[in-house]
Design an enzyme around this catalytic site. Structure first.
Site, PDB file in Angstrom:
ATOM      1  N   PRO A  63     -16.988 -48.704  25.789  1.00 42.63           N
ATOM      2  CA  PRO A  63     -16.256 -47.562  26.330  1.00 42.63           C
ATOM      3  C   PRO A  63     -17.079 -46.279  26.316  1.00 42.63           C
ATOM      4  O   PRO A  63     -17.437 -45.773  25.258  1.00 42.63           O
ATOM      5  CB  PRO A  63     -15.045 -47.457  25.401  1.00 42.63           C
ATOM      6  CG  PRO A  63     -14.955 -48.780  24.712  1.00 42.63           C
ATOM      7  CD  PRO A  63     -16.367 -49.254  24.599  1.00 42.63           C
ATOM      8  N   GLU A  64     -17.385 -45.809  27.509  1.00 46.89           N
ATOM      9  CA  GLU A  64     -18.050 -44.528  27.672  1.00 46.89           C
ATOM     10  C   GLU A  64     -17.018 -43.595  28.290  1.00 46.89           C
ATOM     11  O   GLU A  64     -15.849 -43.962  28.367  1.00 46.89           O
ATOM     12  CB  GLU A  64     -19.295 -44.693  28.563  1.00 46.89           C
ATOM     13  CG  GLU A  64     -20.225 -45.773  28.040  1.00 46.89           C
ATOM     14  CD  GLU A  64     -21.462 -46.013  28.898  1.00 46.89           C
ATOM     15  OE1 GLU A  64     -21.865 -45.110  29.636  1.00 46.89           O
ATOM     16  OE2 GLU A  64     -22.016 -47.124  28.821  1.00 46.89           O
TER      17      GLU A  64
END
Length: 313
Positions: free
Chosen positions: A2-3
């Site tokens: 998750p960015e």
DNA sequence: AACCTTCCCTGATGGC
DNA sequence: TGCCATCAGGGAAGGT
């Protein structure tokens, strides 16, 4: 992993479900992910109402009455809403075509480390296989957020993310440009996927030293970063392995990637085989034609770069 | 100060 | 079939 686009996808999905709900019960599985004592977390958030959801870099913030409950997803963190009126998915399935895990709404399992149940019904589940994720709880007060996020850099899509500020943070060091992009103190929210994609869009080889990047290239990178992040959000995030949105569904941006994870495949723009190297212990994928090691080549028309890039089918 | 390495953690994968 | 090594990597901590 998750960015910014993945965290934003979760935030947008969760927001309509949970804002206005009040916390009735907290259950903690593995307290290793907690950056606050489990007992204090439970004690402090019980009875509080969720005022809103926001995001800073890769952090997701639940604004409560008197506290902020803050999540970081690490590598494999998942935050999903469990609706009592919807049936649970039985276990975890792999998508028959993409091979991606599709969790959908699920009951707590051995990887679920935090469960927050609401008085009005429903619950939020934090699941994290590798346990690189973290949960913080901080009491509201003057400047507590700026203190908490003091080390974070420019926030994309806000006025703080402007060209002069961006160029100012570009110190002329020996480090590879790829490493600068991964540094959250530079621009917040970029991880390995979007760093590689932004460098491709800007036509910059990931190994190039920061100080060798010309002003025009810096300006291209400034634009490329928000371009790739925006596109990531539009497609519901990149699901390479574990990412799922608040409904437990995979995103589709992995189908739109130009370089990340495409080593050995041909470049969508020029057909050259995508290469993979390691920079600062991180894998980096790039096209050696579109991102020449020596910087821009005389006669290469950079302006047509984006128009020429074909979108993957 | 700048930069590099190690560590945390689990599951998927490939070789034997 | 199992067993082991390798890889994925965000960020903190420790080392040079």
């Amino acid at each position: 992993m998750p960015e910014l686009p993945e965290v934003e996808t979760v935030r947008r999905g969760l927001e309509p479900h949970v804002v206005g709900l009040s916390i009735e019960d907290v259950w903690v599985g593995d307290s290793k992910i907690l950056q606050v004592e489990a007992q204090r977390l439970t004690q402090d958030v019980l009875g509080q109402t969720i005022q809103g959801l926001s995001r800073r870099g890769k952090y997701l913030l639940f604004e409560l009455d008197s506290h902020y409950l803050i999540f970081h997803f690490g590598m494999t963190g998942q935050l999903t809403f469990r609706d009592p009126n919807r049936p649970d998915c039985q276990g975890f399935r792999r998508h028959p075509v993409t091979g991606l895990q599709r969790a959908l709404q699920h009951a707590p399992d051995r990887h679920t480390h935090l469960l927050i149940r609401f008085r009005q019904g429903g619950a939020v589940l934090f699941r994290d296989i590798r346990k690189f994720g973290k949960v913080f709880l901080i009491e509201k007060g003057e400047d507590v957020l700026s203190a908490f996020f003091g080390g974070l850099g420019l926030e994309p899509f806000t006025p703080a993310y402007n060209l002069p500020a961006f160029l100012k943070r570009f110190r002329n060091r020996k480090l590879a440009i790829k490493s600068l992009l991964l540094n959250q103190a530079f621009v917040a929210g970029i991880g390995n996927i979007y760093a590689d994609e932004a460098l491709f869009n800007a036509g910059i080889h990931p190994s190039r030293k920061i100080r060798s990047i010309r002003i025009v290239e810096r300006e291209r990178l400034f634009k490329a970063i928000t371009q790739v992040l925006k596109r990531g959000i539009e497609y519901g995030g990149t699901s390479f392995r574990d990412f799922v949105n608040s409904d437990g569904e995979a995103g589709s941006h992995q189908e739109k990637l130009m370089v990340y994870g495409r080593q050995g495949e041909s470049c969508h723009r020029c057909g050259t085989l995508i290469q993979k190297i390691v920079i600062g212990q991180r894998s980096s994928s790039f096209c050696s034609t579109c991102q020449p090691r020596g910087g821009p080549q005389p006669g290469l028309c950079i302006g047509s770069r984006h128009e020429a890039a074909k979108v993957p089918p």
